[in-house]
Design an enzyme around this catalytic site. Structure first.
Site, PDB file in Angstrom:
ATOM      1  N   GLU A  95       0.817  -1.208   0.000  1.00 17.97           N
ATOM      2  CA  GLU A  95       0.000   0.000   0.000  1.00 17.97           C
ATOM      3  C   GLU A  95       0.855   1.264   0.000  1.00 17.97           C
ATOM      4  O   GLU A  95       1.965   1.288   0.526  1.00 17.97           O
ATOM      5  CB  GLU A  95      -0.930  -0.024   1.219  1.00 17.97           C
ATOM      6  CG  GLU A  95      -1.821  -1.257   1.183  1.00 17.97           C
ATOM      7  CD  GLU A  95      -2.876  -1.301   2.279  1.00 17.97           C
ATOM      8  OE1 GLU A  95      -2.999  -0.346   3.067  1.00 17.97           O
ATOM      9  OE2 GLU A  95      -3.592  -2.323   2.325  1.00 17.97           O
ATOM     10  N   CYS A 108       3.433   8.337   1.512  1.00 11.78           N
ATOM     11  CA  CYS A 108       4.010   7.310   2.378  1.00 11.78           C
ATOM     12  C   CYS A 108       4.191   6.044   1.542  1.00 11.78           C
ATOM     13  O   CYS A 108       3.223   5.478   1.042  1.00 11.78           O
ATOM     14  CB  CYS A 108       3.060   7.090   3.554  1.00 11.78           C
ATOM     15  SG  CYS A 108       3.617   5.841   4.706  1.00 11.78           S
ATOM     16  N   CYS A 115       7.051  -7.628   6.377  1.00  6.97           N
ATOM     17  CA  CYS A 115       8.271  -7.185   7.061  1.00  6.97           C
ATOM     18  C   CYS A 115       8.753  -8.329   7.918  1.00  6.97           C
ATOM     19  O   CYS A 115       7.960  -9.026   8.552  1.00  6.97           O
ATOM     20  CB  CYS A 115       7.977  -5.957   7.926  1.00  6.97           C
ATOM     21  SG  CYS A 115       9.462  -5.305   8.737  1.00  6.97           S
ATOM     22  N   CYS A 119       7.518  -6.234  14.722  1.00  5.62           N
ATOM     23  CA  CYS A 119       7.231  -5.410  15.902  1.00  5.62           C
ATOM     24  C   CYS A 119       5.832  -5.788  16.396  1.00  5.62           C
ATOM     25  O   CYS A 119       4.931  -6.037  15.594  1.00  5.62           O
ATOM     26  CB  CYS A 119       7.313  -3.925  15.561  1.00  5.62           C
ATOM     27  SG  CYS A 119       8.947  -3.485  14.966  1.00  5.62           S
ATOM     28  N   CYS A 122       2.474  -3.872  15.126  1.00  6.82           N
ATOM     29  CA  CYS A 122       2.423  -3.421  13.731  1.00  6.82           C
ATOM     30  C   CYS A 122       1.727  -4.470  12.872  1.00  6.82           C
ATOM     31  O   CYS A 122       2.130  -5.632  12.850  1.00  6.82           O
ATOM     32  CB  CYS A 122       3.840  -3.181  13.226  1.00  6.82           C
ATOM     33  SG  CYS A 122       3.908  -2.845  11.455  1.00  6.82           S
ATOM     34  N   CYS A 344      -1.315   4.985   9.908  1.00  4.12           N
ATOM     35  CA  CYS A 344      -0.035   4.356  10.250  1.00  4.12           C
ATOM     36  C   CYS A 344      -0.241   2.994  10.868  1.00  4.12           C
ATOM     37  O   CYS A 344      -1.028   2.843  11.791  1.00  4.12           O
ATOM     38  CB  CYS A 344       0.603   5.132  11.390  1.00  4.12           C
ATOM     39  SG  CYS A 344       1.670   6.358  10.911  1.00  4.12           S
TER      40      CYS A 344
HETATM   41  N1  SAH Z   1       9.806  -0.234   9.217  1.00  2.00           N
HETATM   42  C1  SAH Z   1       9.947   1.152   9.389  1.00  2.00           C
HETATM   43  C2  SAH Z   1       9.001   2.000   8.579  1.00  2.00           C
HETATM   44  C3  SAH Z   1       7.569   1.543   8.483  1.00  2.00           C
HETATM   45  S1  SAH Z   1       6.559   1.626   9.914  1.00  2.00           S
HETATM   46  C4  SAH Z   1       9.851   1.522  10.851  1.00  2.00           C
HETATM   47  O1  SAH Z   1       9.453   0.677  11.652  1.00  2.00           O
HETATM   48  O2  SAH Z   1      10.208   2.650  11.184  1.00  2.00           O
HETATM   49  C5  SAH Z   1       6.163   3.368  10.044  1.00  2.00           C
HETATM   50  C6  SAH Z   1       5.796   3.799  11.467  1.00  2.00           C
HETATM   51  O3  SAH Z   1       4.474   3.365  11.848  1.00  2.00           O
HETATM   52  C7  SAH Z   1       6.744   3.241  12.479  1.00  2.00           C
HETATM   53  O4  SAH Z   1       7.130   4.226  13.398  1.00  2.00           O
HETATM   54  C8  SAH Z   1       5.887   2.184  13.122  1.00  2.00           C
HETATM   55  O5  SAH Z   1       6.369   1.833  14.365  1.00  2.00           O
HETATM   56  C9  SAH Z   1       4.537   2.840  13.158  1.00  2.00           C
HETATM   57  N2  SAH Z   1       3.456   1.906  13.435  1.00  2.00           N
HETATM   58  C10 SAH Z   1       3.425   0.594  13.132  1.00  2.00           C
HETATM   59  N3  SAH Z   1       2.258   0.051  13.547  1.00  2.00           N
HETATM   60  C11 SAH Z   1       1.547   1.028  14.119  1.00  2.00           C
HETATM   61  C12 SAH Z   1       0.237   1.091  14.690  1.00  2.00           C
HETATM   62  N4  SAH Z   1      -0.551   0.012  14.747  1.00  2.00           N
HETATM   63  N5  SAH Z   1      -0.206   2.272  15.151  1.00  2.00           N
HETATM   64  C13 SAH Z   1       0.573   3.371  15.054  1.00  2.00           C
HETATM   65  N6  SAH Z   1       1.812   3.375  14.510  1.00  2.00           N
HETATM   66  C14 SAH Z   1       2.296   2.216  14.041  1.00  2.00           C
HETATM   67 FE1  SF4 Z   2       8.501  -3.795  10.193  1.00  2.00          FE
HETATM   68 FE2  SF4 Z   2       6.257  -2.793  11.190  1.00  2.00          FE
HETATM   69 FE3  SF4 Z   2       8.414  -3.054  12.731  1.00  2.00          FE
HETATM   70 FE4  SF4 Z   2       8.392  -1.179  10.803  1.00  2.00          FE
HETATM   71  S1  SF4 Z   2       7.049  -1.247  12.624  1.00  2.00           S
HETATM   72  S2  SF4 Z   2      10.060  -2.633  11.298  1.00  2.00           S
HETATM   73  S3  SF4 Z   2       7.166  -2.249   9.247  1.00  2.00           S
HETATM   74  S4  SF4 Z   2       7.249  -4.740  11.792  1.00  2.00           S
END
Ligand code: SAH
Ligand code: SF4
Length: 381
Positions: A95, A108, A115, A119, A122, A344
């Site tokens: 996306e 974005c 990934c 995390c 996420c 996000c």
């Molecule tokens: N992998 C990279 C970039 C993609 S994620 C990273 O982790 O930085 C982009 C941002 O969205 C990151 O700061 C991530 O932690 C945040 N994010 C992921 N899941 C989220 C959620 N459910 N609610 C709010 N922010 C989230």
């Molecule tokens: Fe990967 Fe999501 Fe962690 Fe970013 S926040 S490194 S996209 S698992």
């Protein structure tokens, strides 16, 4: 099958395109002409390139192509946010989101289908991992979005003024392709976006932050999410490999190389009762004492079975105030495009998971829910 052996010119940087022309026995300056057609005018047909003679156009048609990812859908939210789902070569979908704001428009962009870093909060991570995007598939998202606004040659107030590598995937785990795409974003023959307005967001792949600093000067964002290693190990598993001290050192080095008063953006997703307490704010102030930064708080965006909740507005404000009082520049990211699931962390695409993580995740969460039917996660299935 022949199609796939053609060189896709969409993802080539200027030097790479110059080498390509040299390799087919043509002059290097052709690269500039073709890049303008591709990126300024959104052209994918060599016959539309009117300053290139017929013979060369025929030659190009035989050995090259300009091919972006396939657009599966495009949604426009009530607030002007746009979301594209695009299919990449591996068959997975990723996306791309466009967020209009006063005086600017931020795109974005995704860098991977899924990934591998997982995390805990996420939804992309929960999809597992399928593939790295090619440079053409990364810059192709900018190409598609730009075309959707109509490419007006020489038009000054362009729709896309900023690009953030904050879509699906960890850009530093797909280093070469992410770097090539960012180089095209910044090139005047590409999208001419200033280095300050291209931001790479990373969960903290420390050695690659140093590698990045050797070749590019885009803005850097660190997804911090926890002010101590114990909590961060749980939320951002890559922290077990590259703990906070190591990551922050790499960020400090990267930022100091940029000079010009540029700062690190620290992203911090606020999770109710997990990392949103006053003690966390206090630890964060201590941790960031000598890091030139601005802080962006992201209230958690829920997704099915996540098991986390967004803190109340009061808790968010309290956290922001504590950082602010300690002298930090702190903003809270407002959620945009909620009606089209473009917020996000809600980007899910359709990842053909190779890791089977998504299956395991869903199975484990369901067992957990059955054991504790009143848990918050259960009623979001
Ligand atoms: N992998 C990279 C970039 C993609 S994620 C990273 O982790 O930085 C982009 C941002 O969205 C990151 O700061 C991530 O932690 C945040 N994010 C992921 N899941 C989220 C959620 N459910 N609610 C709010 N922010 C989230
Ligand atoms: Fe990967 Fe999501 Fe962690 Fe970013 S926040 S490194 S996209 S698992």
């Amino acid at each position: 099958m022949n199609e796939t052996t053609k060189a896709n010119l969409l993802g080539l940087t200027q030097p790479q395109l110059e080498s390509f022309f040299e390799s087919i026995g043509e002059k290097r300056f052709r690269a500039g002409q073709v890049m303008k057609w591709i990126h300024h005018f959104g052209v994918d047909d060599f016959d539309a390139m009117s300053n290139i003679g017929k013979a060369l156009r025929e030659k190009l048609k035989a050995c090259a192509e300009i091919r972006g990812p396939e657009v599966v859908s495009q949604d426009i939210s009530g607030d002007g946010t746009r979301k594209w789902v695009v299919r990449v070569t591996s068959g997975s979908c990723v996306e791309t989101v466009y967020i209009p704001q006063a005086g600017r428009g931020t795109l974005c962009v995704s860098s991977q289908a899924g990934c591998s870093l997982d995390c805990s909060f996420c939804s992309t991570g929960k999809q597992g991992f399928n593939s790295d995007l090619t440079a053409a598939e990364i810059i192709g998202q900018v190409w598609i979005a730009n075309k959707s606004f109509g490419t007006v040659p020489g038009k000054i107030d362009r729709a896309i003024t900023n690009v953030v590598m904050m879509g699906m995937g960890e850009p530093l785990m797909n280093f070469d392709n992410a770097v090539a795409a960012m180089q095209i974003m910044m090139d005047d023959l590409g999208y001419g976006i200033s280095k300050r307005k291209v931001t790479l967001s990373t969960s903290g792949v420390a050695p690659m932050i140093d590698e990045l600093g050797k070749i590019i000067d885009v803005s850097l964002a660190l997804s911090l999410h926890a002010p101590n290693d114990e909590l961060r190990n749980r939320l951002v598993p890559i922290n077990r490999k590259y703990p906070l001290a190591q990551v922050l050192d790499a960020c400090r080095r990267y930022i100091s190389r940029l000079g010009e008063k540029r700062v690190l953006t620290v992203e911090y997703t606020l999770l109710k009762d997990v990392n949103d307490q006053p003690e966390h704010a206090a630890q964060m102030v201590e941790l960031l004492r000598d890091v030139p930064c601005k802080i962006n708080l992201i209230p958690f965006n829920p997704f099915p079975l996540s098991g986390y909740e967004r803190p109340s507005n009061n808790a968010i404000r309290r956290f922001q105030d504590l950082l602010h009082k300690a002298g930090h520049n702190v903003t809270v990211r407002t959620t945009r495009g909620e009606d089209i699931d473009a917020a996000c962390g809600q980007l899910v695409g359709q990842v053909m998971d190779r890791t089977r993580r998504s299956e395991r995740y869903i199975a484990v969460r369901r067992i957990g829910d059955e054991a504790a039917p009143s848990s918050g996660a259960a009623d979001r299935t």
